[in-house]
Scaffold this active site. Sequence first.
Site, PDB file in Angstrom:
ATOM      1  N   LEU A  73       0.863  -1.172   0.000  1.00  0.00           N
ATOM      2  CA  LEU A  73       0.000   0.000   0.000  1.00  0.00           C
ATOM      3  C   LEU A  73       0.905   1.229   0.000  1.00  0.00           C
ATOM      4  O   LEU A  73       1.984   1.209   0.598  1.00  0.00           O
ATOM      5  CB  LEU A  73      -0.900   0.031   1.250  1.00  0.00           C
ATOM      6  CG  LEU A  73      -1.925  -1.098   1.410  1.00  0.00           C
ATOM      7  CD1 LEU A  73      -2.658  -0.959   2.741  1.00  0.00           C
ATOM      8  CD2 LEU A  73      -2.928  -1.102   0.259  1.00  0.00           C
ATOM      9  N   ASP A  74       0.464   2.294  -0.662  1.00  0.00           N
ATOM     10  CA  ASP A  74       1.240   3.523  -0.674  1.00  0.00           C
ATOM     11  C   ASP A  74       1.403   4.073   0.739  1.00  0.00           C
ATOM     12  O   ASP A  74       0.584   3.784   1.634  1.00  0.00           O
ATOM     13  CB  ASP A  74       0.553   4.589  -1.533  1.00  0.00           C
ATOM     14  CG  ASP A  74       0.404   4.163  -2.986  1.00  0.00           C
ATOM     15  OD1 ASP A  74       1.199   3.314  -3.429  1.00  0.00           O
ATOM     16  OD2 ASP A  74      -0.514   4.677  -3.657  1.00  0.00           O
ATOM     17  N   VAL A  75       2.420   4.902   0.940  1.00  0.00           N
ATOM     18  CA  VAL A  75       2.657   5.526   2.246  1.00  0.00           C
ATOM     19  C   VAL A  75       1.406   6.269   2.723  1.00  0.00           C
ATOM     20  O   VAL A  75       1.045   6.221   3.902  1.00  0.00           O
ATOM     21  CB  VAL A  75       3.858   6.492   2.174  1.00  0.00           C
ATOM     22  CG1 VAL A  75       3.977   7.311   3.460  1.00  0.00           C
ATOM     23  CG2 VAL A  75       5.147   5.729   1.919  1.00  0.00           C
ATOM     24  N   THR A  82      -1.709   5.682   1.917  1.00  0.00           N
ATOM     25  CA  THR A  82      -2.919   4.855   1.888  1.00  0.00           C
ATOM     26  C   THR A  82      -2.967   3.976   3.133  1.00  0.00           C
ATOM     27  O   THR A  82      -1.967   3.358   3.506  1.00  0.00           O
ATOM     28  CB  THR A  82      -2.957   3.975   0.628  1.00  0.00           C
ATOM     29  OG1 THR A  82      -2.937   4.810  -0.533  1.00  0.00           O
ATOM     30  CG2 THR A  82      -4.209   3.110   0.590  1.00  0.00           C
ATOM     31  N   ARG A 120      -5.333   5.634  -8.006  1.00  0.00           N
ATOM     32  CA  ARG A 120      -5.084   7.069  -8.126  1.00  0.00           C
ATOM     33  C   ARG A 120      -4.901   7.485  -9.580  1.00  0.00           C
ATOM     34  O   ARG A 120      -5.435   8.498 -10.031  1.00  0.00           O
ATOM     35  CB  ARG A 120      -3.875   7.441  -7.281  1.00  0.00           C
ATOM     36  CG  ARG A 120      -4.050   7.111  -5.801  1.00  0.00           C
ATOM     37  CD  ARG A 120      -2.718   7.087  -5.051  1.00  0.00           C
ATOM     38  NE  ARG A 120      -2.076   8.399  -5.084  1.00  0.00           N
ATOM     39  CZ  ARG A 120      -0.830   8.609  -4.659  1.00  0.00           C
ATOM     40  NH1 ARG A 120      -0.099   7.589  -4.203  1.00  0.00           N
ATOM     41  NH2 ARG A 120      -0.315   9.822  -4.706  1.00  0.00           N
TER      42      ARG A 120
END
Length: 332
Positions: A149-151, A153, A249
Site C-alpha cells: 500500500l502507498d505511504v 494509503t 489514483r
Amino acid sequence: MAESRRLLVPEGLHGERVDAGVARMLGLSRTKAAGCADSGGVCLVLADGSLVPLSRSDRLQAERWVEILLPEPELPTPLDTCPPPPEQVVQLEVLYSDADIIVIDKPVGVAVHASVGWSGPTVLASLAAAGFRISTSGIHERQGVVHRLDVGTTGVLVVAASERAYTHLKRAFKYRQVSKRYSALVQGFPDPRRGTIDAPIGRHPGHDYRYTVTSSGRASITHYDTVEVFPRVSLLDIGLQTGRTHQIRVHMAAVGHPVVGDDTYGSDPVLAAQLGLQRQWLHARELSFTHPATGEQVCFTSPFPADLAAALDTVRTWDYTGAPAARRRRKG
C-alpha cells in the site's frame, strides 16, 4: 542440523543464474548462494520427487520447484542484533497473526518496506521490532512482502511469516485469487455510476515518482461502484483486478475524477483543505484470500481511520445550496 527449504521459482527469476536467484529468494549474499550450489545444496525437484543438483551457473526455470540446503547460521555480530532505528518503528495494529501470516491495519505515513529516499517508519521494521518472525523469501529489503500500500494509503495489509505462505500468497496475487476492496472519495460524479477502467499504466516520462496511463504500460483494470454522491464528491467502492503501483489514483485521475487530497494526481488542494485532509482519501477496506496453511477462505476488514471519517462527516453536512444535506442521493 542444516535446514532445507523447498521453494517455487517465481516468474521474475526465470532465466536467472542459480547463485543470483537463490540469493534473491533467500536474502543471502551471492557468495553464500554460490557456495550452497557448489556443495550440492541446490537441487531441481522432478515430478517423481527425485532431486537433480544444480550448479551455480545453471539457469532457473519459473514455476519449477527447487530444494535448497541452507548454510549453517553464523554467530550474530553486533550489527545483526541491533534493533531497527527508532525512526523506522511505529506501533502497528495487528488484526491477526499465526505461524504463516501477519495481517495489520496499516496507518498513514508508514511505508511497507525501506526504499531509496525513504527514512520514515516501515511495516517490516515495526513488525521485527515487535518480535514477529517474517519470511526470508523475496528481495532482501522486501522479505515477506506479497503486496503493498502507498505511504499515504491506509488499511488491511498481509505479510508472509513463513516461506510456504510467501509462495502461496505471491501466486494468489499473481493469478488474481485475492479479493481487494477499497473505498475512495473522488472529485465529481463518475458517469456511469458503475463501471470498469481498463487502461495500461506505466511510469510517467517526466516524473520518476509518478505513473500515468500509457500504451506502453502494463495491463491495468479497476472496477468501481458509486456508493454515495455528495456536493462536489462521490464515495466509491473499488475492486482491483490488477495491482499496479498507484493504480486507483492514476485511473481515477485519468477519467477526470482524482482521489480527493491526492495532489500528485491533480486533486483540488482547496477542497482537501476544506476537509482537513493532508493525504489522499483512499482506504484498503477489505482483503480476502485462502489461508496458505488451512485452505480456508479468510477475510479481514478495517474501518475508516479518523481523518477519513472526519472528512466524510463533513461532506455529509454539505448541500448544493449550502444548507444541511437533505437532497443527498444514495445508491439504490
